[in-house]
Scaffold this active site. Structure first.
Site, PDB file in Angstrom:
ATOM      1  N   CYS A 198       0.936  -0.943   0.340  1.00 37.58           N
ATOM      2  CA  CYS A 198      -0.087  -0.230  -0.026  1.00 37.58           C
ATOM      3  C   CYS A 198       0.688   1.899  -0.077  1.00 37.58           C
ATOM      4  O   CYS A 198       1.796   1.017   0.881  1.00 37.58           O
ATOM      5  CB  CYS A 198      -1.277  -0.168   1.019  1.00 37.58           C
ATOM      6  SG  CYS A 198      -1.840   1.503   1.277  1.00 37.58           S
ATOM      7  N   PRO A 200       0.437   4.748   0.126  1.00 34.48           N
ATOM      8  CA  PRO A 200      -0.130   5.405   1.611  1.00 34.48           C
ATOM      9  C   PRO A 200       0.394   4.856   2.785  1.00 34.48           C
ATOM     10  O   PRO A 200       0.979   5.731   3.718  1.00 34.48           O
ATOM     11  CB  PRO A 200      -1.394   5.687   1.445  1.00 34.48           C
ATOM     12  CG  PRO A 200      -1.932   5.193   0.168  1.00 34.48           C
ATOM     13  CD  PRO A 200      -0.739   4.410  -0.496  1.00 34.48           C
ATOM     14  N   CYS A 201       0.587   3.815   2.941  1.00 36.20           N
ATOM     15  CA  CYS A 201       1.019   3.140   4.406  1.00 36.20           C
ATOM     16  C   CYS A 201       1.965   3.068   3.826  1.00 36.20           C
ATOM     17  O   CYS A 201       3.337   4.082   5.220  1.00 36.20           O
ATOM     18  CB  CYS A 201       0.190   1.507   4.096  1.00 36.20           C
ATOM     19  SG  CYS A 201      -0.907   1.064   4.199  1.00 36.20           S
ATOM     20  N   ARG A 202       3.518   3.467   2.573  1.00 39.53           N
ATOM     21  CA  ARG A 202       4.337   3.290   2.787  1.00 39.53           C
ATOM     22  C   ARG A 202       5.170   5.277   3.619  1.00 39.53           C
ATOM     23  O   ARG A 202       6.325   5.400   3.904  1.00 39.53           O
ATOM     24  CB  ARG A 202       5.008   2.256   2.346  1.00 39.53           C
ATOM     25  CG  ARG A 202       4.498   1.053   2.065  1.00 39.53           C
ATOM     26  CD  ARG A 202       5.695   0.349   0.794  1.00 39.53           C
ATOM     27  NE  ARG A 202       5.550   1.526  -0.859  1.00 39.53           N
ATOM     28  CZ  ARG A 202       4.787   0.887  -1.483  1.00 39.53           C
ATOM     29  NH1 ARG A 202       4.063  -0.227  -1.446  1.00 39.53           N
ATOM     30  NH2 ARG A 202       4.433   1.114  -2.508  1.00 39.53           N
ATOM     31  N   MET A 205       4.537   5.698   7.003  1.00 36.16           N
ATOM     32  CA  MET A 205       5.703   4.719   7.767  1.00 36.16           C
ATOM     33  C   MET A 205       6.447   5.336   8.694  1.00 36.16           C
ATOM     34  O   MET A 205       7.062   5.078  10.005  1.00 36.16           O
ATOM     35  CB  MET A 205       6.388   3.471   7.252  1.00 36.16           C
ATOM     36  CG  MET A 205       6.404   1.733   8.082  1.00 36.16           C
ATOM     37  SD  MET A 205       5.057   1.592   9.687  1.00 36.16           S
ATOM     38  CE  MET A 205       3.724   0.619   8.416  1.00 36.16           C
TER      39      MET A 205
END
Length: 299
Positions: A198, A200-202, A205
């Protein structure tokens, strides 16, 4: 937080058979970015008929608009919704799958982008009535079931608001050890639903890592709930990015039980919990995460 993924990237990265998309596959990012990616993937595969070309053109316009905003509205998409209606009205006599698919697209737009599954169900039922001999008519029950399931998940999502006790869970982490919220009682905890695939997750983070490093000694912890299917890929990402907190991953992605339990409709989805397990805030980004953690710790 707005995610603006280029249309070409979305098409290459997310493209999948129409049947898979409408079977309920979810995407990452906020709702607007999810919808842009999903609509980019819903490309008609039946050739350059008049209906197919028109539908693709409207989908591209919708995708561009959704990628530029945090939240979709009917007002924002008024012209595109009208264009879908015009395609159906103009080609209704053809009684083809291509025309019925326009209504599927419209229904899914309301279901996934506009958070209005009731309207989506109304549109899906039109397919059965107005295009009874098409393949899409045979799938109306499936589409409605997905919309009803989304209503349930939306209700759960909306119920989990600041001040509410976060429902407890008992899992096994990726190392095979028991993992539960009770083990973190007395700490400030960020529960993070995410995946390595994902974007946006990265993107988020580094902020989570920084907060964990900064406040861990003061009683701040993170619990990762990964939607990855490949545990080896997850482990490699964790090691590469020095993420020492515990992770749970059942390998079921969007079909996992916690996704349903906590009404997760997009990722990253995060919940910041106080020392007693009550929700302080949801979906914190960047500096706001640092600010809320610091406040919760009384610093």
């Amino acid at each position: 937080m707005k995610q603006s993924l280029p249309y070409a990237y979305l098409l290459l990265a997310i493209i999948a058979p129409l049947a898979i998309i409408f079977a309920g596959r979810e995407l990452c990012g906020n709702r607007a970015a999810d919808s842009a990616a999903w609509l980019a993937a819903v490309q008609t595969a039946s050739g350059e008929t008049g209906v197919a070309a028109k539908l693709e053109a409207v989908e591209k316009r919708i995708s561009a608009k959704l990628a530029a905003v945090d939240e979709a509205t009917e007002k924002l998409l008024k012209e595109e919704i009208a264009a879908l209606d015009e395609i159906v009205a103009t080609h209704k006599a053809e009684q083809s799958d291509d025309v019925a698919r326009v209504l599927v697209t419209k229904g899914s737009l309301y279901q996934r982008s506009l958070d209005n599954p009731d309207k989506a169900i109304e549109i899906y039922r039109r397919i059965k009535t107005e295009f009874p001999s098409t393949t899409q008519a045979g799938r109306v029950g499936e589409y409605i079931a997905k919309a009803e399931a989304r209503k349930v998940r939306m209700a759960i999502r909306d119920s989990l608001k600041p001040g509410v006790q976060f429902p407890v869970f008992a899992l096994t982490d990726i190392d095979g050890k028991p993992l539960s919220l009770e083990q973190y009682r007395g700490k400030i905890v960020l529960v993070d639903f995410w995946a390595t695939w994902c974007p946006p997750c990265r993107e988020e983070m580094p902020g989570v890592i920084a907060a964990h490093q900064k406040y861990r000694a003061d009683g701040f912890e993170v619990i990762g709930i990964s939607l990855d299917k490949d545990i080896a890929t997850l482990r490699a990402f964790i090691a590469k990015n020095s993420m020492p907190w515990r992770q749970a991953c059942d390998g079921k992605s969007w079909d996992g039980g916690l996704v349903e339990k906590y009404g997760v409709l997009s990722i990253p989805t995060t919940f910041l919990l106080d020392r007693e397990g009550r929700i302080i805030a949801k979906n914190l980004h960047g500096d706001e995460l640092d600010k809320q953690v610091r406040k919760a710790l009384g610093k």
